[in-house]
Design a protein around this motif. Structure first.
Motif, PDB file in Angstrom:
ATOM      1  N   LYS A  82       1.042  -1.582  -0.071  1.00 37.18           N
ATOM      2  CA  LYS A  82      -0.244  -0.106  -0.133  1.00 37.18           C
ATOM      3  C   LYS A  82       1.183   0.526  -0.113  1.00 37.18           C
ATOM      4  N   GLU A  83       2.150   1.454   0.738  1.00 33.95           N
ATOM      5  CA  GLU A  83       3.440   2.083   0.972  1.00 33.95           C
ATOM      6  C   GLU A  83       3.233   2.517  -0.696  1.00 33.95           C
ATOM      7  N   ARG A  85       1.158   4.395  -2.403  1.00 33.30           N
ATOM      8  CA  ARG A  85       0.594   5.745  -2.236  1.00 33.30           C
ATOM      9  C   ARG A  85       2.293   6.554  -2.675  1.00 33.30           C
ATOM     10  N   TYR A  86       3.568   6.033  -2.647  1.00 38.55           N
ATOM     11  CA  TYR A  86       4.423   6.375  -2.519  1.00 38.55           C
ATOM     12  C   TYR A  86       4.247   7.244  -3.919  1.00 38.55           C
ATOM     13  N   PRO A 108       2.403   6.761  -7.377  1.00 42.88           N
ATOM     14  CA  PRO A 108       0.527   5.776  -7.756  1.00 42.88           C
ATOM     15  C   PRO A 108       1.160   5.828  -9.127  1.00 42.88           C
ATOM     16  N   HIS A 159      -2.376  11.747  -2.268  1.00 42.24           N
ATOM     17  CA  HIS A 159      -1.109  11.152  -1.338  1.00 42.24           C
ATOM     18  C   HIS A 159       0.214  11.672  -0.931  1.00 42.24           C
ATOM     19  N   TYR A 166      -1.421  11.913   5.528  1.00 39.55           N
ATOM     20  CA  TYR A 166      -0.390  11.358   5.431  1.00 39.55           C
ATOM     21  C   TYR A 166       1.224  11.910   6.434  1.00 39.55           C
ATOM     22  N   ASP A 195      -7.301   3.552   2.170  1.00 41.46           N
ATOM     23  CA  ASP A 195      -5.981   3.313   2.600  1.00 41.46           C
ATOM     24  C   ASP A 195      -5.398   4.796   1.235  1.00 41.46           C
ATOM     25  N   HIS A 196      -5.385   4.811   0.189  1.00 41.06           N
ATOM     26  CA  HIS A 196      -5.024   5.470  -1.021  1.00 41.06           C
ATOM     27  C   HIS A 196      -6.202   5.581  -1.593  1.00 41.06           C
ATOM     28  N   TYR A 197      -5.618   5.964  -2.928  1.00 40.36           N
ATOM     29  CA  TYR A 197      -6.613   6.629  -4.036  1.00 40.36           C
ATOM     30  C   TYR A 197      -6.304   6.543  -5.214  1.00 40.36           C
ATOM     31  N   ASN A 198      -5.578   5.453  -5.020  1.00 40.35           N
ATOM     32  CA  ASN A 198      -5.077   5.085  -6.721  1.00 40.35           C
ATOM     33  C   ASN A 198      -6.162   4.763  -8.029  1.00 40.35           C
TER      34      ASN A 198
END
Ligand code: HEM
Length: 524
Positions: free
Chosen positions: A370-371, A374-375, A377, A412, A418, A448-451
């Motif tokens: 997941k990171e 985020r880092y 996308p 992100h 974050y 968690d993220h928005y990818n």
């Protein structure tokens, strides 16, 4: 998405005085209308959506965007706030970088923010007047088509195909390791596209390709690469600057696009669909043709565009996301060591790699995955939405027809969500181990993220993507570590994580060649 074409745009502009005159008249009318709308909104007590300074007449902010628009737009958002308006030539974009605000706009107001703007290439040529799933407005035909695809992509159905997904991952990881042994390193893009595409070949068409050199894979990936690039907005300069549509006609650009669709994309996909219908195996093509008999909303072209979109959307995004994960992890051996420690603890008990249902036994790996997303996308703007009616949100007035864009890059890196966003923190998501599809479809606090985008248009392939990525990652680290390629002196050349490749709709890393080095300590 880059706007490296600015020079070309300027040359073409100077070569087309007649089109310029037509364009400027349209521009004048449009600008007057827009400022009238804004004045009315301010008089009614709405807040003004900030606009970065320096926009040029007609071209708007386009010339200021340089190679990587997301970076420049993020800079503006840091200065002006989480919602800004920029003028992409003649298209005003409302760009959002606060996930809570994005949720309000795209999800809470989904009834009026789920349209798609009609782009020249994606809307007219690729989707044959907004057929398929990704580029039509959220109308009845879209709903029917999306529902059929969702059936195939539903967890229950994907579960049936678990052995195929595992076999594809075995196959490709073996290929990564073997090629590293034979050639020293491997560019991961094509093999990853192959692994992710093959599952879609099986489910959509009832047939898999046998290797990265299989003519079916080579032909389809060639088409998908071109199509994804042309569907990206940066290629569609005439959409931003209507002045250029006549230039596109004169220079033959539009004719070439039409010829690509007519002579390459359509015949290939029509043939693949015909063969799928003749096969004994079940496939999405057969499901779609069954629906075609029930109602006349789906036609042959709609089915072809849908199959093209699923195969393309499924392959490039997933492979780009994995390519980023590998590039990031070559910089973090300590993270690879921890993934391996966790994975080996599982393997020492079960004598095999974990299955997706057992993912909770690998919290660290899940958090790292997941990171990575985020880092870096794999798309910077996802797909644009369009407001199909006026709406009001947090005191801002968003008029009907506005183009709404989530700046994934900035979202992100949003500090409020974050902490230390510029840092790669592998444990960041240890407190949110939900599957990505559960997180994406739950309330904003649990995301968690928005990818995968937003609201009614949220990506329908999340579950599939997540399983594919999990299967590949556990196999890679069960057998190997990922290392940077070596230069002539034998020194590792770490990939630059600030270098993107512009693939149109997606932004994979520029450096994708790595070494998959077998671990002598591997337990299987
Ligand atoms: C890591 C992998 C993936 C990422 C990052 C991703 C990302 C996205 C994003 C950002 C959107 C636009 C959402 C919006 O408009 O708000 C989207 C739409 C879409 N995705 Fe994915 N996707 C991935 C994998 C897949 C897979 C595996 C499939 C299926 C085979 C798929 C099929 C689609 C389709 C058909 C749409 C259009 C949906 C619509 O407009 O209604 N994607 N995806």
């Amino acid at each position: 998405m880059t706007f490296t074409n600015n020079k070309k745009v300027n040359e073409l502009l100077s070569a087309a005085p007649v089109t310029a005159a037509v364009g400027l008249v349209t521009y004048g009318i449009y600008t007057a209308y827009r400022s009238h709308q804004q004045k009315k909104a301010l008089e009614a007590g709405y807040k003004e959506i900030p606009v970065p300074k320096g926009a040029l007449p007609y071209l708007g902010h386009l010339p200021m965007l340089q190679e990587l628009p997301a970076l420049k737009i993020t800079e503006w958002q840091k200065e002006l706030g989480a919602i800004i308006r920029i003028n992409m030539g003649q298209k005003p974009w409302i760009v959002i970088s606060d996930p809570y605000l994005a949720h309000e706009i795209f999800s809470n107001n989904g009834a009026v923010t789920s349209g798609r703007p009609f782009q020249n290439y994606a809307g007219k040529h690729h989707s044959i007047n907004q057929r398929g799933i990704a580029f039509p407005n959220a109308d009845k035909r879209w709903k029917k088509t999306r529902t059929a695809a969702l059936d195939v992509l539903a967890p229950k159905n994907i579960k049936k195909f678990a052995p195929i997904l595992e076999r594809e991952s075995d196959f490709i990881v073996e290929h990564l390791l073997k090629t590293t042994e034979e050639k020293g390193s491997i560019d991961v893009v094509k093999p990853l596209q192959f692994a992710t595409m093959n599952f879609l070949f099986v489910t959509c068409l009832g047939k898999r390709a046998t290797s990265v050199n299989d003519p079916m894979f080579v032909e389809v990936i060639g088409i998908i690469d071109i199509n994804m690039k042309m569907c990206g907005v940066a290629e569609d300069t005439a959409w931003f600057l209507p002045i250029l549509s006549l230039v596109d006609t004169v220079t033959g650009k539009e004719a070439k696009q039409k010829a690509f669709i007519r002579e390459r994309r359509n015949p290939t996909f029509r043939r693949l669909i015909k063969e799928a219908l003749e096969r004994d195996e079940d496939s999405l093509v057969k499901n779609l043709y069954a629906l075609k008999d029930e109602n006349n909303m789906l036609d042959d072209d709609g089915i072809m565009v849908t199959i093209n979109e699923l195969i393309g959307a499924g392959a490039d995004t997933t492979s780009g996301t994995l390519a980023w994960a590998f590039a990031i992890l070559t910089h973090h051996h300590e993270v690879q060591a921890e993934i391996i420690r966790e994975l080996d603890a599982f393997i020492s008990v079960h004598k095999r790699v974990p299955k997706f249902e057992e993912r909770e036994e690998l919290p660290y790996l899940i958090s790292v995955q997941k990171e990575c997303m985020r880092y870096r996308p794999s798309t910077h703007f996802g797909l644009m939405h369009e407001a199909t009616d006026d709406l009001e949100c947090r005191g801002y007035f968003i008029p009907k027809g506005s183009i709404l864009v989530c700046n994934m890059h900035a979202t992100h890196k949003n500090e409020a969500v974050y902490p230390e966003p510029e840092k790669f923190v592998p444990t960041r998501f240890l407190n949110n181990l939900k599957t990505m599809s559960a997180a994406a479809n739950s309330n904003i606090e649990n995301r968690d993220h928005y990818n995968f985008g937003w609201g009614r248009r949220i990506c329908p392939g999340i579950h599939l993507a997540e399983i594919e990525m999990f299967n590949i990652l556990v196999r890679v680290f069960a057998y190997a570590t990922v290392e940077a390629p070596l230069n002539e002196k034998g020194e590792p050349q770490l990939p630059d994580l600030d270098a993107w490749d512009d693939a149109g709709l997606t932004m994979p890393p520029k450096y994708t060649t790595h070494r998959f080095v077998k671990r002598s300590s591997s337990l299987i």
